[in-house]
Each structure stands twice: as C-alpha cells, then as structure tokens.
Design a protein around this motif. Structure first.
Motif, PDB file in Angstrom:
ATOM      1  N   ARG A  96     -27.669   2.316  -0.801  1.00  0.00           N
ATOM      2  CA  ARG A  96     -27.587   3.772  -0.709  1.00  0.00           C
ATOM      3  C   ARG A  96     -27.481   4.221   0.748  1.00  0.00           C
ATOM      4  O   ARG A  96     -26.786   5.187   1.066  1.00  0.00           O
ATOM      5  CB  ARG A  96     -28.823   4.401  -1.375  1.00  0.00           C
ATOM      6  N   THR A  97     -28.148   3.503   1.638  1.00  0.00           N
ATOM      7  CA  THR A  97     -28.062   3.819   3.060  1.00  0.00           C
ATOM      8  C   THR A  97     -26.679   3.507   3.607  1.00  0.00           C
ATOM      9  O   THR A  97     -26.126   4.280   4.404  1.00  0.00           O
ATOM     10  CB  THR A  97     -29.137   3.036   3.830  1.00  0.00           C
ATOM     11  N   VAL A  98     -26.111   2.385   3.188  1.00  0.00           N
ATOM     12  CA  VAL A  98     -24.735   2.059   3.587  1.00  0.00           C
ATOM     13  C   VAL A  98     -23.788   3.180   3.165  1.00  0.00           C
ATOM     14  O   VAL A  98     -22.909   3.594   3.929  1.00  0.00           O
ATOM     15  CB  VAL A  98     -24.298   0.713   2.981  1.00  0.00           C
ATOM     16  N   ASN A 117     -29.393  10.939   3.971  1.00  0.00           N
ATOM     17  CA  ASN A 117     -28.840  12.284   4.143  1.00  0.00           C
ATOM     18  C   ASN A 117     -29.669  13.281   3.335  1.00  0.00           C
ATOM     19  O   ASN A 117     -29.580  13.343   2.119  1.00  0.00           O
ATOM     20  CB  ASN A 117     -27.374  12.310   3.700  1.00  0.00           C
ATOM     21  N   HIS A 118     -30.455  14.062   4.030  1.00  0.00           N
ATOM     22  CA  HIS A 118     -31.285  15.085   3.393  1.00  0.00           C
ATOM     23  C   HIS A 118     -30.614  16.449   3.442  1.00  0.00           C
ATOM     24  O   HIS A 118     -31.255  17.469   3.204  1.00  0.00           O
ATOM     25  CB  HIS A 118     -32.644  15.170   4.091  1.00  0.00           C
ATOM     26  N   GLY A 119     -29.332  16.475   3.777  1.00  0.00           N
ATOM     27  CA  GLY A 119     -28.636  17.739   3.917  1.00  0.00           C
ATOM     28  C   GLY A 119     -28.426  18.144   5.363  1.00  0.00           C
ATOM     29  O   GLY A 119     -27.977  19.247   5.643  1.00  0.00           O
ATOM     30  N   ALA A 120     -28.754  17.254   6.293  1.00  0.00           N
ATOM     31  CA  ALA A 120     -28.553  17.552   7.707  1.00  0.00           C
ATOM     32  C   ALA A 120     -27.090  17.466   8.096  1.00  0.00           C
ATOM     33  O   ALA A 120     -26.680  17.995   9.129  1.00  0.00           O
ATOM     34  CB  ALA A 120     -29.377  16.595   8.573  1.00  0.00           C
ATOM     35  N   PHE A 126     -19.848  10.850   7.466  1.00  0.00           N
ATOM     36  CA  PHE A 126     -20.511   9.553   7.542  1.00  0.00           C
ATOM     37  C   PHE A 126     -20.719   9.209   9.015  1.00  0.00           C
ATOM     38  O   PHE A 126     -19.750   8.955   9.738  1.00  0.00           O
ATOM     39  CB  PHE A 126     -19.685   8.487   6.836  1.00  0.00           C
ATOM     40  N   PRO A 127     -21.956   9.200   9.485  1.00  0.00           N
ATOM     41  CA  PRO A 127     -22.233   9.081  10.918  1.00  0.00           C
ATOM     42  C   PRO A 127     -21.614   7.869  11.599  1.00  0.00           C
ATOM     43  O   PRO A 127     -21.245   7.949  12.769  1.00  0.00           O
ATOM     44  CB  PRO A 127     -23.768   9.010  10.965  1.00  0.00           C
ATOM     45  N   LEU A 128     -21.503   6.742  10.897  1.00  0.00           N
ATOM     46  CA  LEU A 128     -20.942   5.561  11.545  1.00  0.00           C
ATOM     47  C   LEU A 128     -19.420   5.510  11.455  1.00  0.00           C
ATOM     48  O   LEU A 128     -18.807   4.553  11.943  1.00  0.00           O
ATOM     49  CB  LEU A 128     -21.542   4.293  10.932  1.00  0.00           C
ATOM     50  N   ARG A 129     -18.806   6.538  10.847  1.00  0.00           N
ATOM     51  CA  ARG A 129     -17.341   6.605  10.798  1.00  0.00           C
ATOM     52  C   ARG A 129     -16.794   7.785  11.590  1.00  0.00           C
ATOM     53  O   ARG A 129     -15.607   7.856  11.860  1.00  0.00           O
ATOM     54  CB  ARG A 129     -16.862   6.707   9.351  1.00  0.00           C
ATOM     55  N   HIS A 130     -17.660   8.738  11.916  1.00  0.00           N
ATOM     56  CA  HIS A 130     -17.224   9.925  12.627  1.00  0.00           C
ATOM     57  C   HIS A 130     -18.038  10.084  13.899  1.00  0.00           C
ATOM     58  O   HIS A 130     -19.246   9.868  13.899  1.00  0.00           O
ATOM     59  CB  HIS A 130     -17.387  11.182  11.760  1.00  0.00           C
ATOM     60  N   THR A 193     -37.447  10.506   9.142  1.00  0.00           N
ATOM     61  CA  THR A 193     -37.438  10.148  10.560  1.00  0.00           C
ATOM     62  C   THR A 193     -36.133   9.465  10.970  1.00  0.00           C
ATOM     63  O   THR A 193     -36.102   8.708  11.942  1.00  0.00           O
ATOM     64  CB  THR A 193     -38.632   9.230  10.914  1.00  0.00           C
ATOM     65  N   HIS A 194     -35.051   9.748  10.233  1.00  0.00           N
ATOM     66  CA  HIS A 194     -33.752   9.190  10.629  1.00  0.00           C
ATOM     67  C   HIS A 194     -33.344   9.770  11.978  1.00  0.00           C
ATOM     68  O   HIS A 194     -33.313  10.988  12.167  1.00  0.00           O
ATOM     69  CB  HIS A 194     -32.696   9.517   9.579  1.00  0.00           C
ATOM     70  N   LYS A 195     -33.017   8.887  12.920  1.00  0.00           N
ATOM     71  CA  LYS A 195     -32.750   9.285  14.296  1.00  0.00           C
ATOM     72  C   LYS A 195     -31.364   8.913  14.779  1.00  0.00           C
ATOM     73  O   LYS A 195     -31.020   9.168  15.934  1.00  0.00           O
ATOM     74  CB  LYS A 195     -33.789   8.616  15.219  1.00  0.00           C
ATOM     75  N   GLY A 196     -30.576   8.270  13.945  1.00  0.00           N
ATOM     76  CA  GLY A 196     -29.244   7.855  14.373  1.00  0.00           C
ATOM     77  C   GLY A 196     -29.270   6.673  15.321  1.00  0.00           C
ATOM     78  O   GLY A 196     -28.415   6.561  16.207  1.00  0.00           O
TER      79      GLY A 196
END
Length: 516
Positions: A96-98, A117-120, A126-130, A193-196
């Motif tokens: 799900r994280t992938v 993704n909590h709606g942020a 997709f953070p690792l594609r954009h 606590t997702h921080k990228g």
C-alpha cells in the motif's frame, strides 16, 4: 537450495552467498516468494523505484544464506505487479505504501486503501514520481475518510484513540472494537509522521546522507547510520578497519542497552510499579550521560560515518565504560529479581498480549518481539559480520510470546550486551577509525543489514556516478516495525482495553521509522 518449479536462474540466486541482487520477470515474482517461504525464509522489505531506466518494484528476502534482493522491472506503461500477501502477509502495508509513493499497485490485493497519503496530496500525485518543492501546498488535496473495518454484533462498540496522545509520544490512531472492555479487534491507522525521507535522500550527496539515515528513527540512530554506511561502503567496494567495526559495535550495544533500560522502566510504570520507572530511568540517564562524554552525543548521533566512525576513544574512556558496565549489571540483576518476585507486576505481565510461535511465524514477527515468540532470528548470530563473528553472541529467546516474555528477552539482552561491550573493550584493535570512500564513476548499489535493538534495519542504496556526478538514485530504509505493527493488532485480541498501553509498550514500535 533446490526448489521444484523454480527457474535455474533463481536457483542460482538462492545459492549460499551473503547478498544477491538480480532482475526477474513477472512470471518469477510470486514463484521466488514461494520458494523463499518453502525454504524457511522470510520477507525483509518491499519497495518501489521510479528512477531511470524505468519503474520497478523490489523485494528483499532473508534466507539461511543471506539476503536476496530481487528487482521486478515493469515494462511499458504497466503499473501493476502480482500480490505477495498470500505468501507473506507482512507485505500488505508495504504494498500500500508503494502504491501511495509510486503509483505501482499490487494486482488483486484485497486491501487497496491509501496508507501514507492522509489527504496531504492528491490521490493522483505520487511523491517518488513527481518533483516536490519544500513547503509545497496542494490546493486540490482533500482530507480523506479512512474506511475502518466495522465489527457488528450485540453490544459491540468502538473506542477511538489518537492520533494525538497524552505526553510526549508520536501520533498514531487506534480503533478498538470491544464488548465491555474485551477487545474483539484493533485496527491501526499510521502514517502521521510521514516526512518524505526517501525523496529527500535523492537530494543529498551520498557522503552526507548518513546524517538523514541516522534520523529516520532517533532511538536507532546508530543502527540506521551503520546500515546506510554499510550500503554505501558496499557500493564503493570499501572495507572499513577492524577498529572502526569494533567501535560501531560498541555504540550499537550501548544503544541497545539504553533502549532496554528505558523500556523496562516504562513497562514497570504501565503495571502501576512506579519504583521500576524511577530506578531504570536513573540508570538510563547515567548511561546516556556517559555516551555524551565518550562519543560527544547522548544518543551517539552522527558518530557512525561512511568509512568508519567520527572519533576514537582512549584508555580513560575504556576504564569509565567498563566501570559503568559493572554498576549497571549489579543493579539490573537486583531489579530483575524485584520484577520477578513482585506478584502484582507478574500478574499484569504473564499471559497478557500473547503471540503464539505459529502466529508469529505466519505474520513475520521479527526482532526482539519475534524472539519472545520463539522466532530465533538475530543477525549477530545468524549472519555475523565484523566484529560479531568472533564474539559468539548468545541469542535471547522465549516461547510464551506475552508481555512477560518480551520483558525477559530485554533483561537477557541487557546482560549479553554488557558482556559484548566488555569483550570489545578488552580487545580493541589498533588502527585508523575512518577510511576515505572513493565513490565509483558508474552506477552501483549496496545493501546494509544491521541488528538494531528492535530488530533488523535494512538499507537498499542505488547510486548514479555518471560523469563523476555522484548522487543517490534511490535509498530505501526499512524498519522492523513494518513487520511488527500488524502483529500488535493480533496481540491485543481477547485482552481488555486497559492492558493496551502495557502490550503496546512491550513491543515499543517506531512510528517515525515506519512512516518514513
């Protein structure tokens, strides 16, 4: 290792070697997972990559012979891959994280809900594609309602706890379905606590990113920094000195003891035994203060660096470290006897939050919590690298899988780590403490695998050295909490709600290391 139905190429990959990396096909993705499981192996980590030359999903497996890192490139516009949950249930949240970070989805997976993704950010981002700028806002993003599983029946009601908790604690939401005070089901919602971290890794110079690795989960800073350093050193084909490896192990064992002392006190407090909290807190504080004196930081942050360690120790330091080991050993022996003989404490510990060995094996419970449920895995014993191959670490295990077992493992590991520290200090090799790393001018990769105090810390690192421009193409940092958080949902079933803080603390899993 010969597995019927497995291709000759994959048979070769699972041969007795410390670490393998290979690209495989869609047809072999599930076949390899099945082969690993049938041979008694387990899933270590699963992640996605979107860097050139294309997108791929990767899995790292632990076998009796080492780590197998398999990469599945996805052709053309394909964004799906076979689901691994039927083989390894621990893959569910990783998959799900992938999907959240890369848009690559496990085809046919039963649970396709968003996780990090909590709606942020928008659902199609997709953070690792954009590319993302620091502080970037997404005006189109909307807060999302999470579809918790509902439990129906007479007298069933829900108790929602968190994500904000009392005291200094990271955020996590726990949804209890209960009858009276008996828990029928617990469902977690993490990711707050997702921080990228994984995207930020690609923006840092490889020789500096160890500082971020050491901050993935601050209570495991030595283990993460060592795992990152190990991966970078493998990519650069560099061996560190024997003295440096001994000093790393010294710090790793001090990190283990510091966390165990803190947990043993907190567990006493959760059993209404404040005396235990005060005594173990005092010992932990003294332990951290000496770490600051010897290594320059209470948690030893930034003390493990690429190529070795940041500083050396001298004879005066060795004397103080040894004397402290003697003091702590005497006091912890006394406190263990107090815990073992205190009827109220044992009444709360014994039989509470049990995870049977069979369930632990099925769900992939690992690390300290796994060893308390008869899962005899400890890298310091199974795959010992320098200096552990000569220290003959004695693994601490229990079978009952309850809070009492997890407490017993902590006590045993404190005493074993004290022994290891004394041995390291008694035979500390001479030599330099840091090597200069020359990064290759071509693409390279390396893996780091370290037994932290919670369990296995794994770092998969890919470097791009084209035209001398060294950069991180992908760095995945994996915490054992990924495997263990879902097991906590099972450990609470049948217990009463007031026992949850005690059960939760007996696992003491990382939010930050999980949320990345």
């Amino acid at each position: 290792m010969k597995i019927p139905g497995l291709s000759l190429e994959l048979q070769r990959l699972l041969a007795p070697v410390p670490t393998w990396h290979a690209r495989i096909t869609l047809a072999d993705w599930q076949v390899a997972a099945l082969a690993v499981r049938e041979a008694g192996g387990r899933l270590l980590a699963l992640w996605g990559t979107t860097s050139a030359p294309g997108v791929a999903v990767c899995a790292a497996y632990v076998t009796a012979d080492g780590v197998v890192w398999l990469e599945l490139p996805l052709p053309g516009e394909q964004t799906s891959y076979p689901d691994l949950v039927p083989v390894f249930p621990a893959a569910a949240r990783m998959q799900r994280t992938v999907a959240d970070l890369t848009g690559l989805r496990a085809a046919g997976a039963a649970d396709q809900r968003l996780w990090l993704n909590h709606g942020a950010w928008p659902a199609d981002y997709f953070p690792l594609r954009h590319a993302t700028e620091a502080g970037q806002d997404f005006p189109d993003a909307q807060l999302l309602d999470y579809a918790f599983v509902r439990v129906e029946g007479d007298g069933v009601h829900e108790i929602a706890v968190g994500p904000v908790h009392a005291g200094v604690i990271e955020p996590g939401h726990f949804r209890f379905s209960v009858v009276g005070e008996k828990v029928l089901r617990l469902e977690q919602r993490l990711g707050y606590t997702h921080k990228g971290i994984e995207q930020r890794m690609t923006q840092l110079p490889p020789l500096q990113a160890y500082r971020l690795a050491g901050r993935v989960s601050g209570d495991s800073t030595v283990a993460y920094a060592w795992a990152y350093g190990m991966a970078l050193e493998a990519a650069a084909a560099c061996d560190i000195s024997s003295r440096a490896s001994h000093l790393r192990a010294l710090m790793l064992e001090r990190e283990r003891i510091a966390n165990h002392l803190g947990d043993l006190g907190a567990l006493g407090n959760d059993a209404a035994f404040a005396f235990g909290l005060s005594q173990f807190s005092r010992l932990r504080e003294d332990w951290l203060r000496l770490s600051h004196v010897v290594f320059g930081h209470r948690l030893m942050m930034d003390c493990v660096v690429p190529g070795g360690v940041a500083g050396d120790i001298d004879g005066a330091h060795i004397d103080r470290l040894n004397r402290q080991c003697d003091v702590v050993e005497r006091e912890v022996q006394t406190l263990r006897a107090v815990y073992d003989e205190h009827a109220g404490v044992q009444d709360r510990f014994m039989g509470t939050g049990s995870v049977s060995p069979a369930l632990a094996a099925q769900l992939g419970l690992t690390g300290l919590a796994g060893r308390a449920s008869a899962q005899a895995w400890d890298l310091r014993c199974d795959h010992p690298g320098p200096p552990y191959e000569r220290l003959q670490v004695k693994m601490a295990t229990q079978r009952s899988g309850d809070v009492a077992a997890r407490v017993a493992v902590r006590f045993d590991e404190v005493f074993e780590s004290l022994r290891l520290i004394r041995e390291i200090l008694a035979d500390l090799p001479a030599g330099p403490v840091r090597q200069v790393l020359a990064l290759p001018d071509h693409a390279s990769r390396g893996a780091g695998w370290v037994e932290g105090w919670r369990g296995e810390i794994f770092v998969a690192l890919e470097l791009d050295g084209a035209a001398g421009q060294h950069r991180i193409r992908r760095c995945h940092c994996h915490d054992p909490s990924w495997q263990n958080w879902p097991v906590l949902e099972h450990a609470i079933i049948g217990n009463i709600v007031p026992d949850f803080p005690l059960i939760n603390k007996s696992f003491n899993l990382s939010y930050s290391g999980h949320d990345l």
